[in-house]
Design a protein around this motif. Structure first.
Motif, PDB file in Angstrom:
ATOM      1  N   ILE A   8       0.858  -1.207   0.012  1.00  0.00           N
ATOM      2  CA  ILE A   8       0.071   0.002  -0.055  1.00  0.00           C
ATOM      3  C   ILE A   8       1.027   1.330  -0.024  1.00  0.00           C
ATOM      4  O   ILE A   8       1.800   1.630   0.964  1.00  0.00           O
ATOM      5  CB  ILE A   8      -1.022  -0.116   1.105  1.00  0.00           C
ATOM      6  CG1 ILE A   8      -1.783  -1.004   1.011  1.00  0.00           C
ATOM      7  CG2 ILE A   8      -1.563   1.447   1.303  1.00  0.00           C
ATOM      8  CD1 ILE A   8      -2.552  -1.383   2.217  1.00  0.00           C
ATOM      9  N   LEU A   9       0.636   2.033  -1.003  1.00  0.00           N
ATOM     10  CA  LEU A   9       1.313   3.482  -1.213  1.00  0.00           C
ATOM     11  C   LEU A   9       0.694   4.328  -0.019  1.00  0.00           C
ATOM     12  O   LEU A   9      -0.568   4.529  -0.365  1.00  0.00           O
ATOM     13  CB  LEU A   9       1.394   3.700  -2.658  1.00  0.00           C
ATOM     14  CG  LEU A   9       2.006   5.164  -2.737  1.00  0.00           C
ATOM     15  CD1 LEU A   9       3.599   5.201  -2.412  1.00  0.00           C
ATOM     16  CD2 LEU A   9       1.877   5.772  -4.130  1.00  0.00           C
ATOM     17  N   GLY A  79       5.054   6.481  -9.966  1.00  0.00           N
ATOM     18  CA  GLY A  79       4.630   5.787 -11.114  1.00  0.00           C
ATOM     19  C   GLY A  79       4.987   4.579 -11.260  1.00  0.00           C
ATOM     20  O   GLY A  79       4.223   3.546 -11.217  1.00  0.00           O
ATOM     21  N   ARG A  80       6.199   4.168 -10.924  1.00  0.00           N
ATOM     22  CA  ARG A  80       6.674   2.886 -10.831  1.00  0.00           C
ATOM     23  C   ARG A  80       6.124   2.089  -9.631  1.00  0.00           C
ATOM     24  O   ARG A  80       5.766   1.032  -9.933  1.00  0.00           O
ATOM     25  CB  ARG A  80       8.393   2.943 -11.010  1.00  0.00           C
ATOM     26  CG  ARG A  80       8.960   3.304 -12.149  1.00  0.00           C
ATOM     27  CD  ARG A  80      10.320   3.412 -11.850  1.00  0.00           C
ATOM     28  NE  ARG A  80      10.991   4.249 -13.199  1.00  0.00           N
ATOM     29  CZ  ARG A  80      12.055   4.273 -13.525  1.00  0.00           C
ATOM     30  NH1 ARG A  80      12.989   3.672 -12.492  1.00  0.00           N
ATOM     31  NH2 ARG A  80      12.844   4.957 -14.595  1.00  0.00           N
ATOM     32  N   ASP A 101      -1.036  10.725  -7.796  1.00  0.00           N
ATOM     33  CA  ASP A 101      -0.848   9.008  -7.384  1.00  0.00           C
ATOM     34  C   ASP A 101      -2.158   8.676  -7.358  1.00  0.00           C
ATOM     35  O   ASP A 101      -2.633   7.449  -8.017  1.00  0.00           O
ATOM     36  CB  ASP A 101      -0.053   8.873  -6.126  1.00  0.00           C
ATOM     37  CG  ASP A 101       1.096   9.219  -5.939  1.00  0.00           C
ATOM     38  OD1 ASP A 101       1.942   9.488  -6.964  1.00  0.00           O
ATOM     39  OD2 ASP A 101       1.872   9.558  -4.737  1.00  0.00           O
ATOM     40  N   VAL A 102      -3.278   9.386  -7.042  1.00  0.00           N
ATOM     41  CA  VAL A 102      -4.633   8.888  -6.890  1.00  0.00           C
ATOM     42  C   VAL A 102      -5.278   8.841  -8.425  1.00  0.00           C
ATOM     43  O   VAL A 102      -5.945   7.903  -8.575  1.00  0.00           O
ATOM     44  CB  VAL A 102      -5.297   9.943  -5.924  1.00  0.00           C
ATOM     45  CG1 VAL A 102      -6.803   9.838  -6.236  1.00  0.00           C
ATOM     46  CG2 VAL A 102      -5.068   9.609  -4.526  1.00  0.00           C
ATOM     47  N   ARG A 103      -4.739   9.703  -9.384  1.00  0.00           N
ATOM     48  CA  ARG A 103      -5.189   9.702 -10.444  1.00  0.00           C
ATOM     49  C   ARG A 103      -4.646   8.244 -11.398  1.00  0.00           C
ATOM     50  O   ARG A 103      -5.641   7.595 -11.967  1.00  0.00           O
ATOM     51  CB  ARG A 103      -4.678  10.928 -11.415  1.00  0.00           C
ATOM     52  CG  ARG A 103      -5.135  10.823 -12.891  1.00  0.00           C
ATOM     53  CD  ARG A 103      -4.367  12.014 -13.603  1.00  0.00           C
ATOM     54  NE  ARG A 103      -3.002  11.971 -13.652  1.00  0.00           N
ATOM     55  CZ  ARG A 103      -2.270  11.184 -14.438  1.00  0.00           C
ATOM     56  NH1 ARG A 103      -2.951  10.310 -15.255  1.00  0.00           N
ATOM     57  NH2 ARG A 103      -0.920  11.128 -14.315  1.00  0.00           N
ATOM     58  N   ILE A 104      -3.531   8.139 -11.109  1.00  0.00           N
ATOM     59  CA  ILE A 104      -2.899   6.815 -11.763  1.00  0.00           C
ATOM     60  C   ILE A 104      -3.315   5.687 -11.177  1.00  0.00           C
ATOM     61  O   ILE A 104      -3.584   4.802 -11.889  1.00  0.00           O
ATOM     62  CB  ILE A 104      -1.390   6.824 -11.289  1.00  0.00           C
ATOM     63  CG1 ILE A 104      -0.623   7.970 -12.354  1.00  0.00           C
ATOM     64  CG2 ILE A 104      -0.552   5.768 -11.759  1.00  0.00           C
ATOM     65  CD1 ILE A 104       0.912   8.282 -11.693  1.00  0.00           C
ATOM     66  N   GLY A 109      -7.134   0.865 -11.780  1.00  0.00           N
ATOM     67  CA  GLY A 109      -8.140   0.189 -11.023  1.00  0.00           C
ATOM     68  C   GLY A 109      -7.789  -0.229  -9.568  1.00  0.00           C
ATOM     69  O   GLY A 109      -8.116  -1.248  -9.015  1.00  0.00           O
ATOM     70  N   ILE A 110      -6.871   0.700  -8.964  1.00  0.00           N
ATOM     71  CA  ILE A 110      -6.100   0.346  -7.649  1.00  0.00           C
ATOM     72  C   ILE A 110      -7.077   0.969  -6.933  1.00  0.00           C
ATOM     73  O   ILE A 110      -7.291   2.400  -6.893  1.00  0.00           O
ATOM     74  CB  ILE A 110      -4.784   0.792  -7.778  1.00  0.00           C
ATOM     75  CG1 ILE A 110      -3.797   0.015  -8.714  1.00  0.00           C
ATOM     76  CG2 ILE A 110      -4.246   0.780  -6.226  1.00  0.00           C
ATOM     77  CD1 ILE A 110      -2.490   0.618  -8.826  1.00  0.00           C
ATOM     78  N   PRO A 111      -7.386   0.495  -5.655  1.00  0.00           N
ATOM     79  CA  PRO A 111      -8.125   0.951  -4.645  1.00  0.00           C
ATOM     80  C   PRO A 111      -7.603   2.137  -4.124  1.00  0.00           C
ATOM     81  O   PRO A 111      -6.461   2.174  -3.613  1.00  0.00           O
ATOM     82  CB  PRO A 111      -8.833  -0.155  -3.602  1.00  0.00           C
ATOM     83  CG  PRO A 111      -7.873  -1.194  -3.890  1.00  0.00           C
ATOM     84  CD  PRO A 111      -7.234  -1.089  -5.359  1.00  0.00           C
TER      85      PRO A 111
END
Length: 123
Positions: A8-9, A79-80, A101-104, A109-111
């Protein structure tokens, strides 16, 4: 998701609003790190982009916050990481990087969670 373990980022302000003051940036990093133990206790692996970007930047010879090398490393690191992360915890506060980060994450499709208690296992 249940008992699923996730990388989790943790995203939020680091440089934003600091005027590049190293003390304020260190305070922001502490705020980013604050939920890391709770995520770890829930079985997840917490990740913060600066944990990767700072040593890479220093190893590359980075000296001045915001220099070309800084720009070349800091945002691409997130991004990576988002190619590997399975979730994003977005902490409060204005941050172009965290918003990106939220946009990416949304594109992939990452929660994205905005409260620690909403992360699976952290209720």
């Amino acid at each position: 998701m249940g008992d699923e373990r996730m990388l989790i980022l943790i995203a939020g302000p680091y440089r934003s609003g600091t005027g590049d003051d190293p003390v304020k940036m260190a305070d922001n990093l502490k705020r980013l790190e604050a939920p890391s133990h709770a995520l770890f206790k829930a079985g997840h692996v917490p990740m913060i982009g600066e944990w990767v970007a700072l040593p890479v930047w220093h190893a590359a010879g980075g000296k001045t916050i915001g220099d070309d090398l800084y720009e070349e490393i800091f945002h691409p690191v997130a991004g990576r990481l988002l190619q590997l992360c399975e979730g994003v915890l977005r902490l409060p506060g204005a941050s172009k990087g965290a918003d990106n980060d939220v946009r990416i994450a949304a594109e992939r499709g990452i929660p994205v969670w905005y409260r620690l208690e909403d992360v699976p296992g952290c209720a």
